[in-house]
Design an enzyme around this catalytic site. Structure first.
Site, PDB file in Angstrom:
ATOM      1  N   HIS A 229     -36.741  66.553   5.932  1.00  0.00           N
ATOM      2  CA  HIS A 229     -36.075  67.185   7.078  1.00  0.00           C
ATOM      3  C   HIS A 229     -34.706  67.521   6.693  1.00  0.00           C
ATOM      4  CE1 HIS A 229     -35.599  68.233  11.739  1.00  0.00           C
ATOM      5  NE2 HIS A 229     -34.821  67.681  11.258  1.00  0.00           N
ATOM      6  N   GLU A 230     -34.033  66.442   6.539  1.00  0.00           N
ATOM      7  CA  GLU A 230     -32.578  66.616   6.210  1.00  0.00           C
ATOM      8  C   GLU A 230     -32.081  67.369   5.030  1.00  0.00           C
ATOM      9  OE1 GLU A 230     -30.363  65.848   8.635  1.00  0.00           O
ATOM     10  OE2 GLU A 230     -31.660  65.178   9.824  1.00  0.00           O
TER      11      GLU A 230
ATOM     12  N   HIS B  36     -32.461  71.097   5.626  1.00  0.00           N
ATOM     13  CA  HIS B  36     -31.232  71.477   6.548  1.00  0.00           C
ATOM     14  C   HIS B  36     -30.196  71.850   5.436  1.00  0.00           C
ATOM     15  CE1 HIS B  36     -32.490  71.184  10.581  1.00  0.00           C
ATOM     16  NE2 HIS B  36     -32.387  69.770  10.583  1.00  0.00           N
TER      17      HIS B  36
END
Length: 203
Positions: free
Chosen positions: A19-20, A23
């Site tokens: 997820h990170e 980003h």
């Protein structure tokens, strides 16, 4: 209890890390190298784990990682950049949920181990939960930033002005259990969406 924690641990590490990473990768693609310079373009879970958010995922099944640092001023197109960065993590979690559900679908009859099935289901479930949680339009979650990119300039200032209250709202929702009322419809919609794709493979 320990067995349950070990079962969902792979799902938590995979979901938070990717997820990170998504980003940071999206920000880099849009012209901002802040995350890269901070060492966050990494698949090392230790680079992304927030201790409290990590523990909350075990206890509440809702949690968070350390936010990836970005500088919107570096984006080639500020509003478009913020949109893609905000949606990248959610998209990554849905892709992971789909991939692992398909792997489980094609291997469940081959690898007939309950532990294997439980771990794979845990990976799918945590990714769906993290995607649903971040879709909520409450600051500082990704869903709020997605909405922010569509607001007229005069409303964007007002939105930012009240952003600090978002964390308080989230804490209240988590402590009272109200978060489930918001998340259940989102989770159901995401599961239906993923199931519709999986049906294509079954056909």
């Amino acid at each position: 209890m320990i067995i349950d924690m070990l079962t969902i641990l792979p799902g938590i590490l995979i979901a938070l890390t990717f997820h990170e990473f998504a980003h940071g990768l999206a920000a880099y693609a849009m012209g901002d190298d802040t995350a890269k310079n901070a060492g966050r373009l990494s698949l090392d879970p230790m680079k992304h784990i927030d201790p409290i958010g990590f523990i909350m995922l075990f206890i509440m099944r809702f949690g968070w990682a350390k936010p990836v640092p970005i500088n919107e001023n570096n984006f080639k197109h500020e509003r478009l950049g913020l949109f893609f960065v905000s949606i990248a993590g959610i998209t990554m979690n849905l892709i992971l949920a789909l991939i692992f559900q398909l792997i489980l679908f094609f291997t469940a009859d081959i690898v007939q181990l309950s532990a294997y099935v439980d771990v794979m289901r845990g990976i799918v479930w945590i990714n769906i939960m993290l995607a649903a949680f971040n879709l909520l339009p409450i600051p500082p979650l990704d869903g709020s930033k997605i909405i922010y990119t569509f607001l007229p300039r005069n409303l964007r200032f007002t939105f930012y002005k009240y952003e600090s209250y978002g964390s308080i709202i989230l804490i209240i929702l988590l402590l009272t259990g109200g978060i489930s009322l918001l998340l259940n419809p989102v989770i159901s919609a995401l599961i239906s969406f993923l199931n519709s794709i999986i049906l294509l493979f079954r056909g």
